[in-house]
Design a protein around this motif. Structure first.
Motif, short mmCIF file in Angstrom:
data_model
loop_
_atom_site.label_atom_id
_atom_site.label_comp_id
_atom_site.label_asym_id
_atom_site.label_seq_id
_atom_site.Cartn_x
_atom_site.Cartn_y
_atom_site.Cartn_z
N GLN A 133 0.82 -1.21 0.00
CA GLN A 133 0.00 0.00 0.00
C GLN A 133 0.86 1.26 0.00
O GLN A 133 0.32 2.36 -0.07
CB GLN A 133 -0.91 0.00 1.23
N GLU A 134 2.16 1.11 0.14
CA GLU A 134 3.05 2.26 0.21
C GLU A 134 4.34 1.95 -0.53
O GLU A 134 4.68 0.78 -0.75
CB GLU A 134 3.38 2.59 1.69
N ASN A 135 5.06 3.00 -0.92
CA ASN A 135 6.36 2.84 -1.57
C ASN A 135 7.46 2.96 -0.53
O ASN A 135 7.49 3.92 0.25
CB ASN A 135 6.57 3.92 -2.63
N ALA A 136 8.38 2.02 -0.52
CA ALA A 136 9.51 2.07 0.40
C ALA A 136 10.65 1.26 -0.19
O ALA A 136 10.44 0.29 -0.92
CB ALA A 136 9.13 1.52 1.77
N ALA A 137 11.88 1.69 0.12
CA ALA A 137 13.05 0.97 -0.34
C ALA A 137 13.51 -0.08 0.67
O ALA A 137 14.38 -0.88 0.38
CB ALA A 137 14.19 1.95 -0.61
N TYR A 138 12.92 -0.06 1.85
CA TYR A 138 13.35 -0.98 2.90
C TYR A 138 12.16 -1.35 3.77
O TYR A 138 11.40 -0.49 4.21
CB TYR A 138 14.43 -0.32 3.76
N VAL A 190 19.99 4.77 -3.68
CA VAL A 190 19.98 4.86 -5.15
C VAL A 190 18.59 4.53 -5.70
O VAL A 190 18.10 5.17 -6.63
CB VAL A 190 21.05 3.92 -5.75
N TYR A 191 17.96 3.53 -5.09
CA TYR A 191 16.61 3.14 -5.51
C TYR A 191 15.63 4.30 -5.36
O TYR A 191 14.84 4.61 -6.26
CB TYR A 191 16.17 1.94 -4.68
N LYS A 192 15.69 4.98 -4.21
CA LYS A 192 14.78 6.10 -3.98
C LYS A 192 15.08 7.28 -4.90
O LYS A 192 14.16 7.94 -5.39
CB LYS A 192 14.85 6.52 -2.51
N GLU A 193 16.35 7.53 -5.16
CA GLU A 193 16.71 8.62 -6.07
C GLU A 193 16.10 8.40 -7.45
O GLU A 193 15.52 9.32 -8.05
CB GLU A 193 18.23 8.73 -6.19
N ASN A 194 16.22 7.19 -7.96
CA ASN A 194 15.65 6.89 -9.27
C ASN A 194 14.13 6.89 -9.25
O ASN A 194 13.49 7.33 -10.21
CB ASN A 194 16.18 5.54 -9.77
N GLY A 195 13.55 6.42 -8.15
CA GLY A 195 12.09 6.43 -8.04
C GLY A 195 11.53 7.84 -8.04
O GLY A 195 10.52 8.12 -8.70
N LYS A 196 12.18 8.75 -7.32
CA LYS A 196 11.71 10.13 -7.26
C LYS A 196 11.79 10.80 -8.62
O LYS A 196 10.94 11.62 -8.98
CB LYS A 196 12.51 10.91 -6.22
N LEU A 224 11.18 9.42 -11.30
CA LEU A 224 10.04 8.91 -12.07
C LEU A 224 8.70 9.32 -11.46
O LEU A 224 7.66 8.83 -11.84
CB LEU A 224 10.12 7.38 -12.14
N GLY A 225 8.75 10.21 -10.45
CA GLY A 225 7.52 10.74 -9.87
C GLY A 225 6.95 9.92 -8.72
O GLY A 225 5.78 10.11 -8.34
N ILE A 226 7.73 9.01 -8.15
CA ILE A 226 7.25 8.15 -7.06
C ILE A 226 7.43 8.87 -5.72
O ILE A 226 8.46 9.48 -5.47
CB ILE A 226 8.02 6.82 -7.04
N GLU A 227 6.44 8.79 -4.87
CA GLU A 227 6.53 9.33 -3.51
C GLU A 227 6.73 8.20 -2.52
O GLU A 227 6.00 7.21 -2.55
CB GLU A 227 5.25 10.11 -3.17
N PHE A 228 7.74 8.34 -1.66
CA PHE A 228 8.08 7.30 -0.70
C PHE A 228 7.61 7.67 0.70
O PHE A 228 7.65 8.84 1.08
CB PHE A 228 9.60 7.07 -0.67
N ILE A 229 7.18 6.66 1.45
CA ILE A 229 6.87 6.88 2.85
C ILE A 229 8.16 7.21 3.58
O ILE A 229 9.24 6.74 3.20
CB ILE A 229 6.19 5.64 3.45
N SER A 230 8.10 8.01 4.63
CA SER A 230 9.30 8.43 5.34
C SER A 230 9.93 7.25 6.08
O SER A 230 9.26 6.30 6.48
CB SER A 230 8.98 9.54 6.34
N THR A 247 12.52 -4.00 -1.38
CA THR A 247 11.68 -2.91 -1.84
C THR A 247 10.22 -3.34 -1.91
O THR A 247 9.92 -4.48 -2.22
CB THR A 247 12.11 -2.45 -3.25
N VAL A 248 9.33 -2.40 -1.61
CA VAL A 248 7.91 -2.63 -1.78
C VAL A 248 7.34 -1.43 -2.52
O VAL A 248 7.88 -0.33 -2.45
CB VAL A 248 7.18 -2.82 -0.44
N TYR A 249 6.26 -1.66 -3.26
CA TYR A 249 5.72 -0.58 -4.07
C TYR A 249 4.20 -0.60 -4.05
O TYR A 249 3.58 -1.65 -3.90
CB TYR A 249 6.22 -0.68 -5.51
N VAL A 250 3.62 0.57 -4.17
CA VAL A 250 2.17 0.70 -4.14
C VAL A 250 1.61 0.48 -5.53
O VAL A 250 2.18 0.91 -6.53
CB VAL A 250 1.76 2.09 -3.61
N LEU A 251 0.49 -0.23 -5.60
CA LEU A 251 -0.22 -0.38 -6.86
C LEU A 251 -1.58 0.28 -6.83
O LEU A 251 -2.12 0.64 -7.85
CB LEU A 251 -0.40 -1.87 -7.18
N CYS A 252 -2.15 0.43 -5.65
CA CYS A 252 -3.50 0.98 -5.57
C CYS A 252 -3.58 1.82 -4.30
O CYS A 252 -3.47 1.30 -3.21
CB CYS A 252 -4.52 -0.15 -5.52
#
Length: 478
Positions: free
Chosen positions: A194-199, A328-334, A336-342, A375-380
């Motif tokens: 449900q959320e984007n995170a690198a860890y 590095v994962y978060k840098e590339n995600g941002k 591409l417009g991805i917002e990560f949970i803190s 890594t986990v990523y949000v789809l919905c």
């Protein structure tokens, strides 16, 4: 297990990292273009797996779909070398690599694909999407490396591992024991959430089956002749309830009584319980396990039953973080417009991902063998943005927290206004992270850290987690 010896890379293996920033961005763009080019094929692959859910170690159709995909002559570029039924009946390995100068070992990067389902509710955990994302990221990295100019060769081996039996049995641990990860330098995998995170600070886990043996007797006529195994099971359950007052807030114990007897008028001669134990570290887990087993033994002593305590064949280790890859994962995600949970939300347990994500996953154990980002990523999203809205088709099969079991949910949530864009970004993040993963001096830094690590005589008296933590800390500090 211990950290692997540093790879002998050299100039050719580091050539991609030595590219000028503009050239590196072009490589990332090429990887992203590959995702778009193969979107239809990847969506069809995911839908095929989703539409025919299979349980752990029985994923024969999914295995065949994955091996057909990588064996297909329709994929762009050079062919993949595919090994069906690799070390397990439903595992596979697909490889492609650039030529390495004689005597030099190539960088070995792997992407993991899961594809087993849950009993009764199919792919509610989204393993068909893990397979799709892993395959897409591998195709993107391959396309980027194939576009490298001859003046900047890179010795890289790209591997895709099909890892069955995630939901039960520990297929990845089977593969570790069989040597499937021995030659890999870094492994990537992404899980829908449900959320984007690198860890994801996932925990260590141990499962246990407990059997009590008593003596049957007629419960009305001769109850004193019996030895009640159900009493032992109930007492064991209550013992654990009392133990909870002294358990750390981060420990978890949960279980069921699987067999409680045959008929009310027969004193049960046999009962069986199954429990899962979870703790933040392997060290904590061993302490918790001892306390729990004492509860089981005490119940047997109090009731006069015999007890059999059997631990699961596969224990799951806790995740070891890899800060370099996470950043590095978060840098590339941002980009591409991805917002990560803190990070604070993740570490302090404020995220839905952590509350629902104490996973029984063999991926956690791999990080004690190979460098990985979890890594986990949000789809919905529960609160979709104004553009497009949350139109993940069917709203059911593959996102944690969505309603389960919908028959109309397609295998890929990577199509549709929001699902398609998020899915493509996810794949691109994995590819571009690999391209950024190795700084120019990485070989020297790892070698230096390893030498320093060996000088610490105290590591001989450490547990695995402390020794591994010391080595990775040295890598980060140098």
């Amino acid at each position: 297990m211990r950290p692997q010896e540093p790879a002998q890379g050299g100039p050719a293996a580091m050539a991609a990292a030595a590219l000028p920033p503009l050239a590196l961005e072009k490589l990332k763009q090429r990887a992203c273009e590959s995702v778009e080019l193969n979107a239809a094929r990847l969506g069809a692959l995911s839908h095929d797996i989703w539409s025919r859910p299979e349980l752990a170690y029985e994923e024969h159709q999914a295995h065949d779909a994955m091996t057909r995909f990588f064996s297909s002559g329709e994929l762009p570029g050079a062919a993949w070398a595919v090994q069906p039924r690799y070390k397990l009946g439903t595992a596979f390995r697909a490889e492609w690599g650039t030529a390495a100068p004689q005597g030099l070992r190539p960088r070995r990067v792997a992407f993991l694909c899961e594809y087993d389902a849950l009993p009764g509710i199919g792919h509610a955990c989204g393993h068909n999407l893990i397979a799709e994302v892993g395959a897409a990221a591998a195709l993107g990295l391959k396309a980027a490396l194939e576009s490298l100019p001859q003046s900047h060769p890179a010795a890289v081996q790209v591997t895709v591992l099909g890892t069955p039996a995630e939901e039960e049995g520990g297929g990845k641990i089977d593969l570790i024991k069989a040597g499937a990860f021995d030659d890999l330098d870094v492994v990537f995998m992404a899980h829908p959430s449900q959320e984007n995170a690198a860890y994801l600070p996932d925990v260590a886990e141990h499962d246990v089956t407990v059997k009590y043996y008593g003596k049957a007797s007629h419960a009305a006529a001769y109850p004193w002749e019996g030895v009640n195994a159900l009493d032992a099971a109930v007492l064991a359950y209550n013992n654990l309830s009392v133990l909870r007052q002294q358990m750390k807030p981060t420990w978890r114990v949960h279980g069921i009584i699987k067999n409680g007897g045959v008929k009310p008028n027969i004193i049960p001669s046999y009962t069986e319980l199954e429990f899962y134990l979870r703790a933040p570290s392997v060290k904590d887990l061993s302490v918790l396990t001892e306390k729990v087993e004492n509860c089981f033994k005490a119940a047997a002593l109090a009731t006069g039953c015999k007890v059999e305590i059997k631990g699961g064949e596969q224990d799951y280790y806790n995740v070891l973080p890899n800060k370099s890859l996470e950043n590095v994962y978060k840098e590339n995600g941002k980009k591409l417009g991805i917002e990560f949970i803190s990070d604070d939300c993740v570490l302090n347990g404020l995220s839905e991902m952590k509350r629902s994500g104490m996973l029984m996953t063999g991926y956690k154990t791999i990080c004690w063998k190979v460098k990985i980002p979890q890594t986990v990523y949000v789809l919905c999203s529960p609160k979709p943005p104004a553009v497009g809205g949350c139109k993940c088709p069917g709203q059911a099969a593959a996102t944690l927290g969505s309603q389960l079991g919908g028959r109309e949910a397609p295998g890929s949530l990577l199509r549709g206004p929001r699902g398609g864009e998020l899915g493509r970004r996810m794949k691109k993040r994995l590819e571009t992270t690999v391209l950024d993963s190795w700084p120019k001096d990485l070989d020297k830094r790892i070698t230096k850290a390893w030498k320093l690590f060996l000088r610490f005589s105290c590591f001989l008296h450490m547990g695995i987690s402390q020794a591994a933590g010391l080595f990775f800390t040295l890598c980060e500090e140098i």
